[in-house]
Write an enzyme that holds these catalytic residues in place. Structure first.
Site, short mmCIF file in Angstrom:
data_model
loop_
_atom_site.label_atom_id
_atom_site.label_comp_id
_atom_site.label_asym_id
_atom_site.label_seq_id
_atom_site.Cartn_x
_atom_site.Cartn_y
_atom_site.Cartn_z
N HIS A 263 -4.12 -9.21 1.00
CA HIS A 263 -3.05 -9.68 0.11
C HIS A 263 -3.16 -8.99 -1.26
O HIS A 263 -2.20 -8.38 -1.74
CB HIS A 263 -3.16 -11.20 -0.04
CG HIS A 263 -2.15 -11.81 -0.97
ND1 HIS A 263 -0.96 -12.33 -0.53
CD2 HIS A 263 -2.15 -11.97 -2.32
CE1 HIS A 263 -0.27 -12.79 -1.57
NE2 HIS A 263 -0.97 -12.59 -2.66
N GLU A 264 -4.33 -9.08 -1.86
CA GLU A 264 -4.50 -8.52 -3.21
C GLU A 264 -4.33 -7.00 -3.21
O GLU A 264 -3.90 -6.41 -4.20
CB GLU A 264 -5.86 -8.92 -3.81
CG GLU A 264 -6.09 -10.43 -3.93
CD GLU A 264 -5.00 -11.18 -4.69
OE1 GLU A 264 -4.30 -10.56 -5.50
OE2 GLU A 264 -4.84 -12.40 -4.44
N HIS A 267 -0.79 -6.21 -4.13
CA HIS A 267 -0.57 -6.31 -5.58
C HIS A 267 -1.12 -5.06 -6.28
O HIS A 267 -0.48 -4.48 -7.14
CB HIS A 267 -1.28 -7.54 -6.15
CG HIS A 267 -0.59 -8.85 -5.86
ND1 HIS A 267 0.71 -9.10 -6.21
CD2 HIS A 267 -1.05 -9.98 -5.26
CE1 HIS A 267 1.03 -10.35 -5.85
NE2 HIS A 267 -0.01 -10.90 -5.27
N GLU A 293 4.93 -10.30 -5.34
CA GLU A 293 4.54 -11.05 -4.16
C GLU A 293 5.11 -10.40 -2.89
O GLU A 293 4.49 -10.47 -1.83
CB GLU A 293 5.00 -12.50 -4.32
CG GLU A 293 4.25 -13.51 -3.48
CD GLU A 293 2.74 -13.62 -3.77
OE1 GLU A 293 2.27 -13.08 -4.79
OE2 GLU A 293 2.05 -14.26 -2.96
ZN ZN Z 1 -0.08 -12.89 -4.57
#
Ligand code: ZN
Length: 503
Positions: A263-264, A267, A293
Site C-alpha cells: 500500500h505505502e 503512495h 489513495e
Molecule cells: Zn493510504
C-alpha cells in the site's frame, strides 16, 4: 526568467524547505525518536510551521502574485510557471481567509480532542469525548464561515483534502455505491466464508521484511531513493522526489505489515515520479488525498491482490516463509488474501465492505455539521447504520463509534477520500489496461515497469499542477464514475463465491 517570477520561485522554495523540514521531524518522531523528545519536538514543528505559514500569508507573496498577473496571462495554462502562480495564489488566498487565532485554536483543540478520544476509548465512555466534539464542531463551523456563503458548507472541509471537489460531485457516486453494495454484502454474509487460515500462524519478521523489500524492488523501489522503517501506524512521506520514506509494522502473527508495504509503495511511487522540474516548489507532491489513495490502493489491491502478480511473487514468499506456505497452493493463498466478509473495524475491512464503513461516516459527519444529528445521539446513530449497511451490531464503543480518531482531532471531510480513492483507482486502471495490453501476462513475468511508467506519464509527473478534479479527468479520462469499480468488485465476488452473491 522574469525577475518577479524568479522571486516567486525563491519564496516557493523557502516555504517548501520549511514544510519538508517539519515533515522530516514528524517522520523521525514516528520512527526513531525516544519518547522523551516529544515535548521539544512539538515546539520545533510548531516553529517551522509558523515560519512557513507567515510566508504563505505574507504581503510579499501577495505583491508578487499581483505583479505576476499579466505574466500569467501570457503563459500556457499547463506550463509549470503558470501552474505555480495559480496554485500559490489559491493556497495564499485560502491561508489568508483564516485568522491566525482561529488557526491556532483549531490546532490546539485537535490535540485536546485526540487526548480525550484516547481516554474515552480506555474508559469506554463517550461522555469524555462529547464536550470536545461539541467544541470541534463549533470551530469547524467558524472555519467554514471564513470562506463566505457556500452551496454546501461541507465543500469547504472537503476542499482541504480534494482541491476543487464539491459535495455534489460525491453524493451521486456514494448513492450509486450504496445501492449496489448493500445487497451485495448481505449476500456475502449468507455465503460460506472463504478459508483464510493460512494467513494465521507464525511469520518471522526478518523474513517478512526481506520479502517486502524484494517485492517492492521488483515494482520500482530502489535503495538510492527509498527507505523502509518501522512505525506503529504505517505511512509514507517524502522530502524530495529522490527521498521517499515508507514505514510499516511487521508482526509475527500475520502478514499485515507486508500488505502495508504494498500500500505505502503506491503512495511513495506517486511522490517519486513527480516531475523533477517541480522540485522544491509546492507543486512537488501528489495533488489530493483521494488521488494519493487511488495509487496506494492500486498497488495494494489491483496489483498486490491479483493472481497474476502472485504467480510471480509467491515462490519467493514460499521460500522466505517455507514453514507456513511451503505446502499451501497459490490459489488457496490468493483466495485468502482476497477474503470478503463484513467486519466491525474499518481499517481491517476488505475491499468490498470497506466502502460502506466510509459511506456511513460520511453521512454521519454531514448530519453532525448540519445539526440534523445531535452529538449525544452519535453512538446510537453509528450503530444503527452499521446494522443497516453491514448487518453488524458493535458490541462496544471501541468497536463502534470510538474506533477512529478523525472526528476527535477535527478531521471532518477526510473520510470520503478513502472511497473516492478506490473508485478512481479502477478508472485509472482500466485506462492503463487499454493502453498497455495484457497486464496479467506482464505481471506473471515480473514485468511491472510498463504500468509504473504509464502512471508516471499520465498522473504522477503533474504533481499539484492541476486541481484534484482536473487531475482525475486527465488520468481517468473523465469525471469520477463508480461504474468500473462496481464491475471490478462484482468480478471479484464472482471469482470468490460464484454467481450466488452477485445476482
Ligand atoms: Zn493510504
Amino acid at each position: 526568467m522574469n525577475e518577479r517570477l524568479a522571486e516567486l520561485y525563491s519564496l516557493a522554495s523557502e516555504i517548501w524547505d520549511l514544510e519538508r523540514a517539519s515533515g522530516l521531524l514528524s517522520w523521525d518522531e514516528e520512527t526513531h525518536m525516544p519518547p522523551g523528545g516529544a515535548a521539544a519536538r512539538a515546539e520545533q514543528k510548531a516553529t517551522l510551521q509558523r515560519l512557513a505559514h507567515e510566508r504563505w500569508v505574507s504581503d510579499r507573496l501577495a505583491g508578487l502574485l499581483e505583479d505576476l498577473e499579466p505574466v500569467e496571462q501570457q503563459l500556457e495554462h499547463d506550463s509549470d510557471e503558470a501552474s505555480l502562480i495559480r496554485v500559490m495564489r489559491r493556497d495564499h488566498q485560502k491561508a489568508r481567509r483564516v485568522p491566525a487565532e482561529l488557526h491556532a485554536e483549531i490546532v490546539r483543540e485537535g490535540s485536546l480532542g485526540y487526548q480525550a478520544w484516547l481516554e474515552a476509548r480506555v474508559r469506554e465512555d463517550f461522555s469524555i469525548l462529547l464536550p470536545r466534539l461539541e467544541r470541534n464542531l463549533e470551530l469547524r463551523r467558524a472555519y467554514i464561515e471564513c470562506f463566505g456563503p457556500q452551496d454546501d458548507p461541507y465543500d469547504v472541509l472537503l476542499d482541504d483534502y480534494e482541491p476543487g471537489m464539491k459535495t455534489s460531485d460525491i453524493d451521486p457516486v456514494f448513492a450509486q455505491l450504496k445501492r449496489a453494495l448493500v445487497p451485495m454484502i448481505a449476500a456475502v454474509a449468507e455465503a460460506d466464508p472463504v478459508d483464510d487460515s493460512c494467513l494465521r500462524g507464525s511469520f518471522p519478521v526478518d523474513a517478512q521484511r526481506r520479502f517486502s523489500l524484494w517485492a517492492m524492488e521488483c515494482w520500482g523501489y530502489d535503495p538510492d531513493s527509498w527507505r523502509l522503517d518501522k512505525t506503529v501506524h504505517p505511512f509514507a512521506t517524502s522530502f524530495s522526489t529522490s527521498d521517499i520514506r515508507l514505514t510499516t509494522r511487521f508482526q509475527e502473527e500475520h502478514l499485515g505489515g507486508v500488505l502495508a508495504c504494498l500500500h505505502e509503495f503506491g503512495h511513495g511511487l506517486y511522490e517519486r515520479q513527480v516531475s523533477p522540474s517541480l522540485e522544491r516548489t509546492p507543486l512537488a507532491s501528489g495533488v489530493s488525498a483521494a488521488l494519493h489513495e487511488s495509487q496506494s490502493r492500486m498497488w495494494e489491491n489491483l496489483v498486490g491482490r491479483s493472481l497474476s502478480a502472485w504467480r510471480f511473487l509467491y515462490p519467493r514468499l514460499q521460500h522466505e516463509l517455507s514453514a507456513q506456505f511451503g505446502e499451501v497452493p497459490l490459489e488457496t493463498f490468493h483466495r485468502a488474501i482476497n477474503k470478503v466478509q463484513p467486519s466491525l473495524i474499518r481499517v481491517e475491512a476488505d475491499e468490498v465492505t470497506y466502502n460502506l464503513h466510509i459511506i456511513l461516516r460520511y453521512e454521519l459527519e454531514r448530519e453532525m455539521l448540519s445539526g440534523e444529528l445531535a452529538l449525544p445521539d452519535l453512538p446510537a446513530a453509528f450503530d444503527a447504520k452499521m446494522k443497516d449497511y453491514l448487518g453488524l451490531d458493535p458490541p462496544d464503543l471501541v468497536h463502534g463509534v470510538l474506533q477512529d480518531a478523525h472526528w476527535s482531532d477535527l478531521g471532518f471531510g477526510y473520510f470520503p477520500t478513502y472511497t473516492l480513492g478506490n473508485v478512481i483507482s479502477v478508472q485509472i486502471w482500466e485506462r492503463a489496461r487499454a493502453d498497455l495490453g495484457d497486464l496479467d501476462e506482464q505481471f506473471e513475468q515480473g514485468e511491472f515497469r510498463p504500468l509504473r511508467e504509464w502512471l508516471g506519464e499520465e498522473l504522477h509527473r503533474h504533481g499539484r499542477k492541476f486541481t484534484a478534479r482536473e487531475t482525475v479527468e486527465r488520468a481517468a479520462g473523465g469525471p469520477i464514475d463508480p461504474g468500473p469499480y462496481l464491475a471490478y468488485l462484482e468480478r471479484k465476488l464472482n471469482d470468490l463465491f460464484g454467481a450466488a452473491v452477485t445476482a
